[in-house]
Design a protein around this motif. Structure first.
Motif, PDB file in Angstrom:
ATOM      1  N   GLN A   1       0.909  -1.175  -0.033  1.00 27.85           N
ATOM      2  CA  GLN A   1       0.107   0.118   0.023  1.00 27.85           C
ATOM      3  C   GLN A   1       0.726   1.179   0.084  1.00 27.85           C
ATOM      4  OE1 GLN A   1      -3.064  -0.167   3.300  1.00 27.85           O
ATOM      5  NE2 GLN A   1      -3.240  -2.351   2.911  1.00 27.85           N
ATOM      6  N   LEU A   2       0.578   2.153  -1.127  1.00 29.03           N
ATOM      7  CA  LEU A   2       1.414   3.320  -1.150  1.00 29.03           C
ATOM      8  C   LEU A   2       0.892   4.320  -0.019  1.00 29.03           C
ATOM      9  CD1 LEU A   2       1.896   3.934  -4.910  1.00 29.03           C
ATOM     10  CD2 LEU A   2       3.485   3.118  -3.200  1.00 29.03           C
ATOM     11  N   PRO A   3       1.637   5.034   0.847  1.00 26.50           N
ATOM     12  CA  PRO A   3       1.241   6.123   1.543  1.00 26.50           C
ATOM     13  C   PRO A   3       0.499   7.273   0.975  1.00 26.50           C
ATOM     14  CG  PRO A   3       3.640   6.235   1.481  1.00 26.50           C
ATOM     15  CD  PRO A   3       3.197   4.925   0.728  1.00 26.50           C
ATOM     16  N   LYS A   4      -0.385   8.032   1.516  1.00 26.84           N
ATOM     17  CA  LYS A   4      -0.977   9.009   0.913  1.00 26.84           C
ATOM     18  C   LYS A   4       0.050  10.413   1.141  1.00 26.84           C
ATOM     19  CE  LYS A   4      -5.601   7.983   2.045  1.00 26.84           C
ATOM     20  NZ  LYS A   4      -6.906   8.581   2.711  1.00 26.84           N
ATOM     21  N   LEU A   5      -0.287  11.176   0.215  1.00 24.05           N
ATOM     22  CA  LEU A   5       0.465  12.678   0.339  1.00 24.05           C
ATOM     23  C   LEU A   5      -0.119  13.640   1.232  1.00 24.05           C
ATOM     24  CD1 LEU A   5       1.946  12.635  -3.486  1.00 24.05           C
ATOM     25  CD2 LEU A   5       3.016  12.164  -1.421  1.00 24.05           C
ATOM     26  N   ASP A   6      -0.593  13.106   2.126  1.00 23.88           N
ATOM     27  CA  ASP A   6      -1.380  14.194   3.186  1.00 23.88           C
ATOM     28  C   ASP A   6      -0.369  15.170   3.498  1.00 23.88           C
ATOM     29  OD1 ASP A   6      -0.206  12.458   4.630  1.00 23.88           O
ATOM     30  OD2 ASP A   6      -1.833  12.006   5.824  1.00 23.88           O
ATOM     31  N   TRP A   7       0.838  14.825   3.781  1.00 23.86           N
ATOM     32  CA  TRP A   7       1.918  15.743   4.191  1.00 23.86           C
ATOM     33  C   TRP A   7       2.108  16.820   3.271  1.00 23.86           C
ATOM     34  CZ3 TRP A   7       5.897  16.218   1.047  1.00 23.86           C
ATOM     35  CH2 TRP A   7       6.299  15.045   0.253  1.00 23.86           C
ATOM     36  N   LEU A   8       1.844  16.392   2.108  1.00 28.04           N
ATOM     37  CA  LEU A   8       2.066  17.828   1.077  1.00 28.04           C
ATOM     38  C   LEU A   8       1.201  18.678   0.933  1.00 28.04           C
ATOM     39  CD1 LEU A   8       4.039  18.513  -1.309  1.00 28.04           C
ATOM     40  CD2 LEU A   8       2.361  16.876  -2.873  1.00 28.04           C
ATOM     41  N   LEU A   9      -0.208  18.064   1.181  1.00 25.56           N
ATOM     42  CA  LEU A   9      -1.160  19.258   1.075  1.00 25.56           C
ATOM     43  C   LEU A   9      -1.399  20.038   2.538  1.00 25.56           C
ATOM     44  CD1 LEU A   9      -3.935  17.905  -1.061  1.00 25.56           C
ATOM     45  CD2 LEU A   9      -2.120  19.458  -1.851  1.00 25.56           C
ATOM     46  N   ALA A  10      -0.811  19.366   3.476  1.00 27.17           N
ATOM     47  CA  ALA A  10      -0.790  19.821   5.067  1.00 27.17           C
ATOM     48  C   ALA A  10       0.184  20.821   4.924  1.00 27.17           C
ATOM     49  CB  ALA A  10      -0.436  18.781   5.973  1.00 27.17           C
ATOM     50  N   MET A  11       1.309  21.038   3.917  1.00 28.43           N
ATOM     51  CA  MET A  11       2.247  22.175   4.165  1.00 28.43           C
ATOM     52  C   MET A  11       1.429  23.691   3.840  1.00 28.43           C
ATOM     53  SD  MET A  11       5.345  20.356   2.219  1.00 28.43           S
ATOM     54  CE  MET A  11       6.114  21.901   1.906  1.00 28.43           C
ATOM     55  N   PHE A  12       0.276  23.360   3.205  1.00 31.22           N
ATOM     56  CA  PHE A  12      -0.733  24.410   2.680  1.00 31.22           C
ATOM     57  C   PHE A  12      -1.993  24.497   3.342  1.00 31.22           C
ATOM     58  CE2 PHE A  12       1.761  23.058  -1.050  1.00 31.22           C
ATOM     59  CZ  PHE A  12       2.438  23.987  -1.395  1.00 31.22           C
TER      60      PHE A  12
ATOM     61  N   PRO B   1      -7.537   9.418  -2.031  1.00 31.51           N
ATOM     62  CA  PRO B   1      -6.635   8.697  -2.151  1.00 31.51           C
ATOM     63  C   PRO B   1      -5.250   9.158  -2.755  1.00 31.51           C
ATOM     64  CG  PRO B   1      -8.141   8.340  -3.879  1.00 31.51           C
ATOM     65  CD  PRO B   1      -8.625   9.418  -3.030  1.00 31.51           C
ATOM     66  N   PHE B   2      -5.004  10.224  -2.689  1.00 29.37           N
ATOM     67  CA  PHE B   2      -3.886  10.950  -3.213  1.00 29.37           C
ATOM     68  C   PHE B   2      -2.491  10.550  -2.557  1.00 29.37           C
ATOM     69  CE2 PHE B   2      -1.258  15.271  -3.328  1.00 29.37           C
ATOM     70  CZ  PHE B   2      -0.725  14.984  -4.520  1.00 29.37           C
ATOM     71  N   ASN B   3      -1.759   9.919  -3.512  1.00 33.30           N
ATOM     72  CA  ASN B   3      -0.645   8.922  -3.070  1.00 33.30           C
ATOM     73  C   ASN B   3       0.505   9.272  -3.739  1.00 33.30           C
ATOM     74  OD1 ASN B   3      -0.601   6.904  -5.356  1.00 33.30           O
ATOM     75  ND2 ASN B   3      -2.700   6.957  -4.841  1.00 33.30           N
ATOM     76  N   MET B   4       1.686   8.641  -3.331  1.00 32.55           N
ATOM     77  CA  MET B   4       3.113   8.612  -3.943  1.00 32.55           C
ATOM     78  C   MET B   4       3.209   8.559  -5.451  1.00 32.55           C
ATOM     79  SD  MET B   4       5.128   9.426  -1.474  1.00 32.55           S
ATOM     80  CE  MET B   4       6.645   8.868  -2.384  1.00 32.55           C
ATOM     81  N   SER B   5       2.234   7.894  -6.054  1.00 31.51           N
ATOM     82  CA  SER B   5       2.439   7.829  -7.549  1.00 31.51           C
ATOM     83  C   SER B   5       2.264   9.139  -8.278  1.00 31.51           C
ATOM     84  CB  SER B   5       1.259   6.910  -8.107  1.00 31.51           C
ATOM     85  OG  SER B   5      -0.046   7.278  -7.791  1.00 31.51           O
ATOM     86  N   PHE B   6       1.478  10.057  -7.702  1.00 32.19           N
ATOM     87  CA  PHE B   6       1.674  11.342  -8.082  1.00 32.19           C
ATOM     88  C   PHE B   6       3.108  11.994  -8.531  1.00 32.19           C
ATOM     89  CE2 PHE B   6       1.470  16.088  -7.884  1.00 32.19           C
ATOM     90  CZ  PHE B   6       0.896  16.384  -9.021  1.00 32.19           C
ATOM     91  N   LEU B   7       3.817  11.689  -7.463  1.00 28.83           N
ATOM     92  CA  LEU B   7       5.116  12.167  -7.565  1.00 28.83           C
ATOM     93  C   LEU B   7       5.903  11.312  -8.590  1.00 28.83           C
ATOM     94  CD1 LEU B   7       5.953  12.709  -3.849  1.00 28.83           C
ATOM     95  CD2 LEU B   7       5.525  14.103  -5.369  1.00 28.83           C
ATOM     96  N   LEU B   8       5.578  10.140  -8.715  1.00 32.94           N
ATOM     97  CA  LEU B   8       6.314   9.422  -9.677  1.00 32.94           C
ATOM     98  C   LEU B   8       5.987   9.990 -11.142  1.00 32.94           C
ATOM     99  CD1 LEU B   8       7.512   6.723 -10.794  1.00 32.94           C
ATOM    100  CD2 LEU B   8       5.496   5.543 -10.660  1.00 32.94           C
ATOM    101  N   ALA B   9       4.580  10.200 -11.198  1.00 31.85           N
ATOM    102  CA  ALA B   9       4.032  10.598 -12.746  1.00 31.85           C
ATOM    103  C   ALA B   9       4.788  12.112 -12.883  1.00 31.85           C
ATOM    104  CB  ALA B   9       2.609  10.836 -12.574  1.00 31.85           C
TER     105      ALA B   9
END
Length: 376
Positions: A186-197, A205-213
């Motif tokens: 299971q890939l972790p969510k990118l909640d920390w990324l949007l939490a910065m804002f 389900p926003f997850n690590m594959s976005f950074l891969l993309a």
């Protein structure tokens, strides 16, 4: 007398033309909303606010956009080589086999950050192999890539159904799906990324594959515009005769381009299988492969344009769900019609307004030239 030919500047080619197509698409979509008895301005507000008005909405928008980025890149790579890969949907299905194989084999014994690269490799290899047969048929037998890739979409669907019934489905289960992956799959969510804002993605389900993309988008840019292979692909795509005259192997470029395109298509499966569902099941691609065609056209087959177009289509998917929920007269089917209009104007009718825009630029340039001549 017709206006002379003029090459559009980059800002008009990559910005103005897609923007005009998009505005016309939304105006026509507004008429659909009016005919349904609703206010198009309110519908537009609901779409934008539903997609970007909250952390959860942004999370879902970027989740959908992740699939479209992979699909758009896959189509664009083939485009640059003069190929029309309609098989992204099927290649993504087969890519799911590689993702599921890595997760089911190692999810109980390895952490996600080791399973993740294995899933990337598995999805890319299986997707590329599924694209190899149509590529070989095009290169060595002259079979049209459009026909063969369309046919392979149906074959991939049936193969996936057979695998779900006979391989992935646990004994005694009635659902056409594999077991749920353990934490290692299971890939972790990118909640920390949007939490910065200051945003909370909640259930998105926003997850690590976005950074891969995003990383893959950069690598595709390097491939197409900074390598010899990319130059050969673009040469073949622009003129097969010139490519042959330059000694470029047409067969090699067709095979390699489709392998890369198929690999990118296969990686689309990571977002849904490993980042959201945590299992493999039927219809996990959900039409993203076909949307990738419109994304590549709207983004002018450039990675930056593809990322922006993917976010736009992510907005359409997430915002469309909000409209269907808050406007009772607009059904989910009508949302599909609105999405289809954007695809129509961005894809099939992409060149509708280009002649008029080109004529305006040609006229403006001719007038500027005459003014300079008169001043001299």
């Amino acid at each position: 007398m017709s206006a002379p030919f003029v090459k559009l500047p980059a800002w008009a080619e990559y910005g103005l033309v897609p923007l005009v197509n998009l505005v016309i698409a939304f105006l026509v979509a507004g008429l659909v909303v009016v005919f349904a008895g609703e206010n198009p301005l309110r519908a537009a507000y609901l779409m934008v606010s539903g997609a970007f008005g909250s952390g959860e909405g942004i999370g879902y928008t970027l989740f959908y956009a992740t699939n479209f980025i992979f699909a758009g890149l896959a189509v664009a790579v083939a485009f640059h080589a003069g190929l029309f890969n309609i098989g992204v949907e099927g290649q993504a299905y087969i890519g799911g086999i590689g993702v599921a194989a890595a997760c089911l084999a190692f999810d109980n014994s390895l952490p996600w950050y080791i399973v993740f690269p294995l899933a990337i490799a598995g999805s890319a290899i299986t997707g590329a192999l599924w694209a190899l047969v149509p590529a070989w048929l095009q290169a060595y037998r002259g079979s049209h890539i459009v026909i063969t890739t369309i046919m392979f979409n149906y074959l991939a669907n049936q193969l996936m159904l057979w695998l779900l019934l006979n391989v992935y489905k646990p004994v005694g289960s009635m659902a056409l799906q594999s077991r749920t992956f353990a934490e290692g799959g299971q890939l972790p969510k990118l909640d920390w990324l949007l939490a910065m804002f200051g945003l909370n993605i909640r259930a998105a389900p926003f997850n690590m594959s976005f950074l891969l993309a995003l990383a893959v988008s950069f690598l595709v840019w390097v491939l197409i515009w900074r390598t010899r292979l990319g130059y050969e692909m673009r040469t073949l795509g622009n003129s097969a005769g010139a490519a042959r005259f330059a000694g470029i192997s047409e067969k090699k470029i067709i095979i390699v381009s489709m392998l890369i395109s198929g690999g990118l298509s296969g990686m689309l499966a990571i977002n849904s299988i490993m980042g959201d569902q945590f299992r493999i099941q039927q219809d996990f691609v959900a039409g993203a492969g076909f949307v990738g065609i419109a994304v590549a056209l709207m983004g002018r087959s450039h990675p930056i344009g593809i990322v922006l177009a993917s976010i736009l289509f992510g907005m359409l998917y997430q915002g469309g769900a909000e409209i269907a929920f808050d406007m009772p007269n607009i059904s989910r089917d009508m949302i599909v019609v609105i999405q289809g209009l954007v695809i129509l104007f961005a894809g099939a009718l992409e060149h509708m307004f280009r002649p008029a825009i080109t004529a305006l630029f040609a006229r403006a340039r001719a007038e500027a030239t005459e003014t300079e001549a008169a001043g001299a």
